[in-house]
Design an enzyme around this catalytic site. Structure first.
Site, PDB file in Angstrom:
ATOM      1  N   SER A 167      12.677  24.769 -91.370  1.00  0.00           N
ATOM      2  CA  SER A 167      12.848  25.354 -92.699  1.00  0.00           C
ATOM      3  C   SER A 167      13.667  26.643 -92.596  1.00  0.00           C
ATOM      4  O   SER A 167      14.738  26.627 -91.998  1.00  0.00           O
ATOM      5  CB  SER A 167      11.462  25.549 -93.336  1.00  0.00           C
ATOM      6  OG  SER A 167      11.547  25.586 -94.733  1.00  0.00           O
ATOM      7  N   ASP A 213      12.067  15.527 -99.936  1.00  0.00           N
ATOM      8  CA  ASP A 213      11.714  16.954-100.010  1.00  0.00           C
ATOM      9  C   ASP A 213      11.512  17.390-101.456  1.00  0.00           C
ATOM     10  O   ASP A 213      12.452  17.366-102.251  1.00  0.00           O
ATOM     11  CB  ASP A 213      12.827  17.789 -99.361  1.00  0.00           C
ATOM     12  CG  ASP A 213      12.364  19.186 -98.963  1.00  0.00           C
ATOM     13  OD1 ASP A 213      11.538  19.762 -99.700  1.00  0.00           O
ATOM     14  OD2 ASP A 213      12.827  19.696 -97.930  1.00  0.00           O
ATOM     15  N   HIS A 243       8.967  17.740 -97.405  1.00  0.00           N
ATOM     16  CA  HIS A 243       9.335  18.884 -96.579  1.00  0.00           C
ATOM     17  C   HIS A 243       8.428  19.035 -95.354  1.00  0.00           C
ATOM     18  O   HIS A 243       7.218  19.141 -95.483  1.00  0.00           O
ATOM     19  CB  HIS A 243       9.248  20.144 -97.433  1.00  0.00           C
ATOM     20  CG  HIS A 243       9.885  21.349 -96.812  1.00  0.00           C
ATOM     21  ND1 HIS A 243      11.204  21.385 -96.433  1.00  0.00           N
ATOM     22  CD2 HIS A 243       9.373  22.546 -96.481  1.00  0.00           C
ATOM     23  CE1 HIS A 243      11.486  22.560 -95.915  1.00  0.00           C
ATOM     24  NE2 HIS A 243      10.390  23.283 -95.930  1.00  0.00           N
TER      25      HIS A 243
END
Ligand SMILES: *[C@@H]1O[C@H](CO)[C@@H](O)[C@H](O)[C@H]1NC(C)=O
Ligand SMILES: *[C@@H]1O[C@H](CO)[C@@H](O)[C@H](O)[C@H]1NC(C)=O
Ligand SMILES: *[C@@H]1O[C@H](CO)[C@@H](O)[C@H](O)[C@H]1NC(C)=O
Length: 383
Positions: free
Chosen positions: A171, A293, A348
């Protein structure tokens, strides 16, 4: 998952509030942000079989499935420098995580299982573990945190003496490691393969999609980013996600005030040629996007694409000026076969072991490794 934890963070006990609530200014907002102990633990990285089972498209396989691959990388005792000693691997976690989180240790273990003898290093933006490191993932000046990390890696004896290192950024850790390569590539340990998972290379347009209209904490976080205060030095030097917030409808302010992203993306008139040189010196830059995501808005930022949130039109990286005019070396990297785009199923950071094993086998390993396509079937990867 990483970004979602901002909601948890904001869910502070009312006792923490000593002034008007909800906060109407950025200053008020930042005042209520918690001291060390009040930051809750983030969910761990999801690489458990349970998570894999939730997703019908992924299957759990044991490491023995890649048996033939292990044959290519025989175990070597650490420190015994031979040609097939795997390069060290550094890992930078995402928002709300910390370098000593169990999930990250599991990832490091997995790297070591795929390439026995790998030295792994979990990056902390302050050198501290636990809540202090977690806090630094939310609050701080990214330029200063990155500078700290450059020196920490350069000061690590094994990393500093290895021929090169490989890197994993989860991330926001992904764009920070890209910043590491661009800014410190000339003197800190040199990166060979950089893998970024669900990173925000082209910034975020919102903290996250708010789950419901009643989720006012989420809406406050979003409105902070969307308010004029996001461009104040006050917020830009303190709130980490604000430093990769990018609003195409407010582009002039972004260019003028963005403390991190506009700089490492060389979007300003004056380009830093060193950034392009350093990034193009990577052997592999692998951008991994989670197809499902729902946390990162827009998810296409994981592939460095630009999304017009009004028309939903997506401009792929290769059609953008940053690539075509090669502001940061991506075109040069692409032309030598160094730029890979990979899509994984799932939300995610919904990582599954067999995807990771395939990626680690393909991109990590000894120095001098030739990057040829794997002969093993990797059904879940678009390699
Ligand atoms: C460009 O980036 C390098 C590496 O961070 C830095 O040393 C240099 O001062 C920068 N140059 C300019 C003109 O900002
Ligand atoms: C962040 O830190 C750097 C280095 O100390 C400094 O030059 C910059 O002005 C800071 N950013 C803000 C918005 O204060
Ligand atoms: C986004 O799309 C809208 C509608 O097509 C258009 O009017 C606007 O100019 C676009 N924005 C940018 C920044 O290109």
């Amino acid at each position: 998952m990483q970004l979602q934890s901002i909601t948890t963070l904001l869910a502070l006990p009312a006792a923490a509030l000593s002034f008007a609530w909800p906060p109407s200014t950025a200053e008020d907002f930042l005042q209520v942000l918690p001291d060390d102990n009040k930051i809750p633990l983030s969910p761990q990285l999801a690489i458990t079989p349970e998570v894999a089972k939730e997703s019908p498209k992924t299957q759990v396989v044991t490491l023995t499935r890649v048996g033939p691959q292990f044959g290519a990388f025989p175990a070597k005792p650490v420190g015994e420098e031979t040609d097939d000693t795997p390069l060290p691997v550094v890992i930078w976690h995402g928002l709300g995580d910390s370098a000593d989180a169990e999930g990250l240790k599991e990832i490091a273990t997995l790297v070591e299982q795929v390439h026995p003898g790998t030295y792994t290093y979990l990056i902390s933006a302050t050198g501290a573990a636990g809540s202090e490191d977690r806090q630094a993932s939310f609050f701080g000046n990214v330029t200063e945190e990155l500078d700290f990390v450059c020196h920490a890696l350069a000061g690590d004896k094994i990393l500093a003496t290895a021929p090169a290192i490989d890197a994993i950024g989860f991330s926001q850790g992904g764009q920070f490691l890209r910043g590491y390569v661009e800014r410190c590539g000339g003197w800190a340990p040199k990166v060979r393969s950089l893998l970024t998972f669900g990173s925000q290379h082209n910034g975020i347009a919102e903290f996250q999609k708010c789950a419901s209209s009643g989720d006012w904490m989420c809406h406050i976080a979003n409105s902070l980013l969307k308010s004029g205060t996001v461009w104040s030095d006050f917020v830009q030097s303190r709130l980490v996600p604000a430093q990769y917030y990018r609003d195409t409808n407010d582009y002039e302010n972004y260019l003028e005030h963005s403390n991190f992203l506009a700089d490492i993306n060389n979007e300003r008139e004056e380009k830093n040629a060193t950034y392009a040189e350093n990034l193009a010196a990577l052997e592999k830059f692998v951008m991994i996007l989670f197809n499902g995501d729902r946390t990162v808005i827009p998810k296409e930022t994981g592939w460095f694409a630009e999304v017009n949130l009004t028309s939903n039109a997506v401009t792929e990286l290769r059609d953008r000026p940053i690539y075509k005019e090669d502001w940061i070396g991506l075109k040069k990297l692409d032309e030598k076969g160094g730029l890979d785009f990979i899509g994984l199923e799932g939300d995610h950071m919904q990582l599954v072991d067999d995807d990771l094993v395939g990626l680690f086998a393909k991109y990590f390993g000894p120095a001098g490794k030739k990057f040829v396509p794997l002969s093993l079937p990797l059904p879940e990867l678009e390699l």
